[in-house]
Write a protein that holds these residues in place. Structure first.
Motif, PDB file in Angstrom:
ATOM      1  N   ASN A  46       0.970  -1.177  -0.308  1.00 61.28           N
ATOM      2  CA  ASN A  46      -0.059   0.107  -0.309  1.00 61.28           C
ATOM      3  C   ASN A  46       0.779   1.167   0.332  1.00 61.28           C
ATOM      4  OD1 ASN A  46      -2.334  -1.249  -0.075  1.00 61.28           O
ATOM      5  ND2 ASN A  46      -2.346  -1.224   2.104  1.00 61.28           N
TER       6      ASN A  46
ATOM      7  N   LYS B 295       2.083   1.761  -3.075  1.00 64.32           N
ATOM      8  CA  LYS B 295       0.713   2.158  -4.174  1.00 64.32           C
ATOM      9  C   LYS B 295       0.268   3.308  -4.018  1.00 64.32           C
ATOM     10  CE  LYS B 295      -2.522  -0.556  -3.689  1.00 64.32           C
ATOM     11  NZ  LYS B 295      -3.252  -1.936  -3.038  1.00 64.32           N
ATOM     12  N   TYR B 296       0.236   3.848  -2.845  1.00 66.74           N
ATOM     13  CA  TYR B 296       0.054   5.630  -2.681  1.00 66.74           C
ATOM     14  C   TYR B 296       1.142   6.577  -2.792  1.00 66.74           C
ATOM     15  CZ  TYR B 296      -4.450   2.088  -2.039  1.00 66.74           C
ATOM     16  OH  TYR B 296      -5.080   1.276  -2.152  1.00 66.74           O
TER      17      TYR B 296
ATOM     18  N   ASP C 265       5.149   6.563   4.601  1.00 65.43           N
ATOM     19  CA  ASP C 265       5.387   6.700   3.215  1.00 65.43           C
ATOM     20  C   ASP C 265       4.662   8.615   3.407  1.00 65.43           C
ATOM     21  OD1 ASP C 265       2.095   7.809   2.239  1.00 65.43           O
ATOM     22  OD2 ASP C 265       2.493   5.151   3.272  1.00 65.43           O
TER      23      ASP C 265
ATOM     24  N   ILE D  99      -4.255   9.448   4.455  1.00 69.86           N
ATOM     25  CA  ILE D  99      -5.632   9.580   4.361  1.00 69.86           C
ATOM     26  C   ILE D  99      -6.528  10.407   4.744  1.00 69.86           C
ATOM     27  CG2 ILE D  99      -7.674   7.374   5.388  1.00 69.86           C
ATOM     28  CD1 ILE D  99      -4.712   5.605   5.349  1.00 69.86           C
TER      29      ILE D  99
ATOM     30  N   ILE E  69     -10.531   1.646   6.524  1.00 76.74           N
ATOM     31  CA  ILE E  69      -9.534   1.228   6.243  1.00 76.74           C
ATOM     32  C   ILE E  69      -9.800  -0.122   6.659  1.00 76.74           C
ATOM     33  CG2 ILE E  69      -9.052   3.036   5.079  1.00 76.74           C
ATOM     34  CD1 ILE E  69      -6.249   2.388   7.004  1.00 76.74           C
TER      35      ILE E  69
ATOM     36  N   TYR F 160     -13.390  -2.457   2.169  1.00 76.13           N
ATOM     37  CA  TYR F 160     -13.341  -0.761   2.008  1.00 76.13           C
ATOM     38  C   TYR F 160     -11.976   0.253   1.553  1.00 76.13           C
ATOM     39  CZ  TYR F 160     -14.504   3.654   3.235  1.00 76.13           C
ATOM     40  OH  TYR F 160     -15.261   5.235   3.439  1.00 76.13           O
ATOM     41  N   ARG F 161     -12.858   0.833  -0.023  1.00 74.08           N
ATOM     42  CA  ARG F 161     -10.975   1.505  -0.825  1.00 74.08           C
ATOM     43  C   ARG F 161     -11.825   2.936  -0.054  1.00 74.08           C
ATOM     44  NH1 ARG F 161      -9.844  -0.075  -5.727  1.00 74.08           N
ATOM     45  NH2 ARG F 161      -7.584   0.414  -5.304  1.00 74.08           N
ATOM     46  N   LEU F 162     -10.856   3.795  -0.554  1.00 77.11           N
ATOM     47  CA  LEU F 162     -11.510   5.715  -0.896  1.00 77.11           C
ATOM     48  C   LEU F 162     -11.241   5.478  -2.086  1.00 77.11           C
ATOM     49  CD1 LEU F 162      -8.640   6.878   2.153  1.00 77.11           C
ATOM     50  CD2 LEU F 162     -11.005   5.490   2.940  1.00 77.11           C
TER      51      LEU F 162
ATOM     52  N   SER G 278      -8.657   5.577  -3.951  1.00 73.58           N
ATOM     53  CA  SER G 278      -8.135   5.807  -4.876  1.00 73.58           C
ATOM     54  C   SER G 278      -8.582   4.054  -5.329  1.00 73.58           C
ATOM     55  CB  SER G 278      -6.988   4.460  -3.453  1.00 73.58           C
ATOM     56  OG  SER G 278      -8.251   3.902  -2.378  1.00 73.58           O
TER      57      SER G 278
ATOM     58  N   GLY H 225      -6.677  -2.871  -6.689  1.00 70.77           N
ATOM     59  CA  GLY H 225      -6.589  -3.174  -5.820  1.00 70.77           C
ATOM     60  C   GLY H 225      -8.324  -3.844  -5.482  1.00 70.77           C
ATOM     61  N   ARG H 226      -8.145  -4.416  -3.746  1.00 69.89           N
ATOM     62  CA  ARG H 226      -9.844  -5.107  -4.006  1.00 69.89           C
ATOM     63  C   ARG H 226     -10.148  -4.604  -2.951  1.00 69.89           C
ATOM     64  NH1 ARG H 226      -8.156 -11.135  -4.859  1.00 69.89           N
ATOM     65  NH2 ARG H 226      -5.937 -10.878  -4.544  1.00 69.89           N
ATOM     66  N   GLY H 227      -8.972  -4.239  -1.630  1.00 68.18           N
ATOM     67  CA  GLY H 227     -10.030  -3.711  -0.516  1.00 68.18           C
ATOM     68  C   GLY H 227     -10.005  -4.567   0.841  1.00 68.18           C
TER      69      GLY H 227
ATOM     70  N   GLY I  11      -6.593  -6.197   1.595  1.00 69.05           N
ATOM     71  CA  GLY I  11      -5.296  -5.926   1.872  1.00 69.05           C
ATOM     72  C   GLY I  11      -4.961  -5.335   2.918  1.00 69.05           C
ATOM     73  N   LEU I  12      -5.464  -4.200   3.629  1.00 69.69           N
ATOM     74  CA  LEU I  12      -5.510  -4.252   5.206  1.00 69.69           C
ATOM     75  C   LEU I  12      -6.383  -4.737   6.052  1.00 69.69           C
ATOM     76  CD1 LEU I  12      -4.652   0.052   5.369  1.00 69.69           C
ATOM     77  CD2 LEU I  12      -3.727  -1.583   5.684  1.00 69.69           C
TER      78      LEU I  12
HETATM   79  P1  ADP Z   1      -6.532  -1.937  -1.642  1.00 73.59           P
HETATM   80  O1  ADP Z   1      -6.400  -3.113  -1.958  1.00 73.59           O
HETATM   81  O2  ADP Z   1      -7.543  -1.100  -1.677  1.00 73.59           O
HETATM   82  O3  ADP Z   1      -5.162  -1.378  -1.218  1.00 73.59           O
HETATM   83  P2  ADP Z   1      -6.678  -2.674   1.591  1.00 73.59           P
HETATM   84  O4  ADP Z   1      -7.267  -3.040   3.045  1.00 73.59           O
HETATM   85  O5  ADP Z   1      -5.073  -2.895   1.575  1.00 73.59           O
HETATM   86  O6  ADP Z   1      -7.320  -2.103   0.084  1.00 73.59           O
HETATM   87  O7  ADP Z   1      -6.521  -1.043   1.629  1.00 73.59           O
HETATM   88  C1  ADP Z   1      -7.413  -0.085   2.569  1.00 73.59           C
HETATM   89  C2  ADP Z   1      -7.738   1.571   1.263  1.00 73.59           C
HETATM   90  O8  ADP Z   1      -7.445   1.940   2.481  1.00 73.59           O
HETATM   91  C3  ADP Z   1      -6.848   1.493  -0.182  1.00 73.59           C
HETATM   92  O9  ADP Z   1      -8.765   1.210  -0.605  1.00 73.59           O
HETATM   93  C4  ADP Z   1      -7.090   2.815   0.236  1.00 73.59           C
HETATM   94  O10 ADP Z   1      -7.718   3.866   0.043  1.00 73.59           O
HETATM   95  C5  ADP Z   1      -6.579   3.561   1.600  1.00 73.59           C
HETATM   96  N1  ADP Z   1      -5.024   2.725   1.671  1.00 73.59           N
HETATM   97  C6  ADP Z   1      -4.666   1.758   2.910  1.00 73.59           C
HETATM   98  N2  ADP Z   1      -2.567   1.937   2.286  1.00 73.59           N
HETATM   99  C7  ADP Z   1      -2.717   3.152   2.449  1.00 73.59           C
HETATM  100  C8  ADP Z   1      -1.572   4.239   2.424  1.00 73.59           C
HETATM  101  N3  ADP Z   1      -0.191   3.879   2.877  1.00 73.59           N
HETATM  102  N4  ADP Z   1      -1.724   5.437   1.589  1.00 73.59           N
HETATM  103  C9  ADP Z   1      -2.863   5.822   1.572  1.00 73.59           C
HETATM  104  N5  ADP Z   1      -4.262   5.359   1.975  1.00 73.59           N
HETATM  105  C10 ADP Z   1      -3.968   3.889   1.713  1.00 73.59           C
END
Ligand code: ADP
Length: 448
Positions: A350, A353-354, A378, A383, A391, A396-398, A401, A406-408, A410-411
């Protein structure tokens, strides 16, 4: 009822013992006197006996003692003053037939309602009878009976209504719990709760625990429902894609194109399977049934593997990647290596990616007494504060993003794995300035 019964038993025992003790006392006094009388007779025959008896009767007062000497024909030879006694019947034949002193009780004819106790015994050819009133004993026992009556009345007045009230109160609360449990069982309406009395007693605690249990169940089912909804929605996209690929494959006769489509389908199926596994792992971690394969994991090696995987991506995207490995070369964690590196990878993925070209991503570790932290920071997108709790939710995805792949998941997967290790994952972030994610894992005895 039990309290009243206990009261009756205790009183009866006291009454019986006291009555017995009093009567034993009188008996003993009478018998002592009889010994004295016999001694007087032995000293000086009937005349001395007469003297002794009149002196004795006068000493105690005519109301308190009656002494009579009766000959064998049943005639009273000598008697103390009977004015306060009246015509006391002579002892019966059955009493006189016996040798030793005999004790009998009778009502005093001159004093209605008063009783006396008498001892009768032989002295030479005479029968001596000595009687004393037992008024004091009778009065004492009578008072005790009155006190008992009053006590019993008060007990019944207080114990029975308050017992009834308490029993009703407890059964009302138990009935309340039963009613709510039944209605939940019937209607599956988990929003129902048992009203609390606020009395802070066991039944109120039970009702509170019951409510907490129903609340947890309700939350759990809501989450399950949401997850089913989200999963169904998210599974639709890859399945539709796979179907579209299969359709394309069917429409062509070119064997190479068919082969290419089949490879695409396989890739898509693999991705779909990994998504499915992730969702299952998250559910298992949430319900506490995820089984970890824990072992002693050297943290430095684990981080090196993860960094090797992502340093190429960082370079490609023009992102500065600063890594600080743990200072303790032999720092070992007792953990599931695969799951822990997956959690760190997701956070690092992430961060890269972001972030955009020119940004910096840093990875470092921090060791406390019982735990170790791995942090990834980073200088990317950041956020908004109000989004931070969300998140970690599944899928859930912002909005910002959406353009990034991404599939929302990972976290939420990272959090599930970390929490399965009884660790925590925290985040600090500011939009436009970047984010810092820290994973804390307790060392749990797998110490370096
Ligand atoms: P994704 O596959 O969308 O990355 P995650 O579950 O990993 O799914 O993250 C959920 C959401 O949290 C992301 O879609 C993004 O909007 C936000 N996010 C996660 N990590 C970061 C980061 N390092 N900086 C900014 N936004 C982040």
């Amino acid at each position: 009822m039990l309290f009243t019964l206990a009261f009756v038993i205790v009183f009866s025992a006291i009454y019986y013992m006291l009555g017995n003790a009093l009567s034993r006392n009188t008996r003993r006094d009478l018998l002592d006197d009889s010994v004295e009388i016999m001694r007087a007779y032995r000293k000086g025959n009937i005349e001395a006996l007469k003297d002794y008896i009149s002196g004795e009767a006068e000493g105690d007062g005519p109301a308190n003692k009656l002494i009579r000497i009766i000959d064998l024909d049943g005639h009273v030879v000598l008697s103390s003053d009977t004015a306060l006694w009246g015509n006391v019947p002579l002892p019966g034949k059955q009493d006189l037939g016996r040798k030793g002193p005999v004790i009998r009780a009778f009502r005093i004819p001159k004093r209605p309602g008063h009783e006396a106790r008498a001892v009768t015994f032989f002295v030479g050819n005479y029968i001596v009878e000595e009687a004393v009133p037992i008024e004091w004993d009778v009065r004492l026992l009578g008072r005790l009976r009155k006190a008992f009556g009053l006590g019993l009345f008060l007990t019944v007045l207080v114990a029975i209504p308050s017992g009834w009230f308490m029993a009703r109160r407890s059964s009302a609360q138990i009935k309340g719990i039963d009613r709510v449990a039944r209605s939940i069982a019937k209607s599956a309406d988990l929003s129902r709760r048992v009203p609390l009395k606020g009395s802070d007693d066991e039944l109120d605690h039970l009702a509170n625990t019951f409510n907490l249990m129903v609340e947890r169940l309700e939350r759990f089912l809501r989450e399950l429902h949401d997850m089913m909804d989200n999963t169904a929605h998210d599974f639709k996209t890859p399945l539709t894609r796979i179907r579209a690929m299969a359709e394309t494959g069917l429409g062509t006769r070119n064997p190479e194109e068919i082969q290419g489509t089949l490879v695409q389908i396989m890739d898509e199926c693999d991705r779909f399977l990994s998504l499915l596994n992730a969702v299952m792992d998250i559910s298992q971690a949430r319900t506490g049934t995820l089984s970890l394969k824990k072992d002693n994991v050297p943290l430095k090696n684990l981080l090196q593997d993860v960094v090797d995987l992502y340093s190429g991506v960082a370079q490609e995207r023009g992102i500065r990647f600063n890594v600080t490995y743990p200072r303790e070369e032999n720092l070992v964690l007792f953990a599931d290596k695969k799951r822990l590196s997956q959690a760190i990878s997701n956070v690092l993925d992430n961060a890269l990616k972001y972030s955009s070209s020119g940004d910096t991503v840093a990875l470092w570790t921090r060791s406390g007494t019982g735990s170790t932290e791995v942090c990834v920071a980073d200088s990317g997108l950041g956020i908004p504060e109000e989004e931070i709790p969300r998140i970690f939710e599944r899928f859930y995805r912002l909005d910002t993003s959406r353009s990034t792949s991404g599939r929302g998941i990972g976290l939420s997967l990272a959090r599930a794995y970390v929490e399965a290790h009884r660790g925590t994952i925290t985040v600090k972030s500011e939009p436009g300035k970047g984010s810092t994610f820290c994973i804390m894992i307790p060392r749990e005895g797998g110490l370096d």
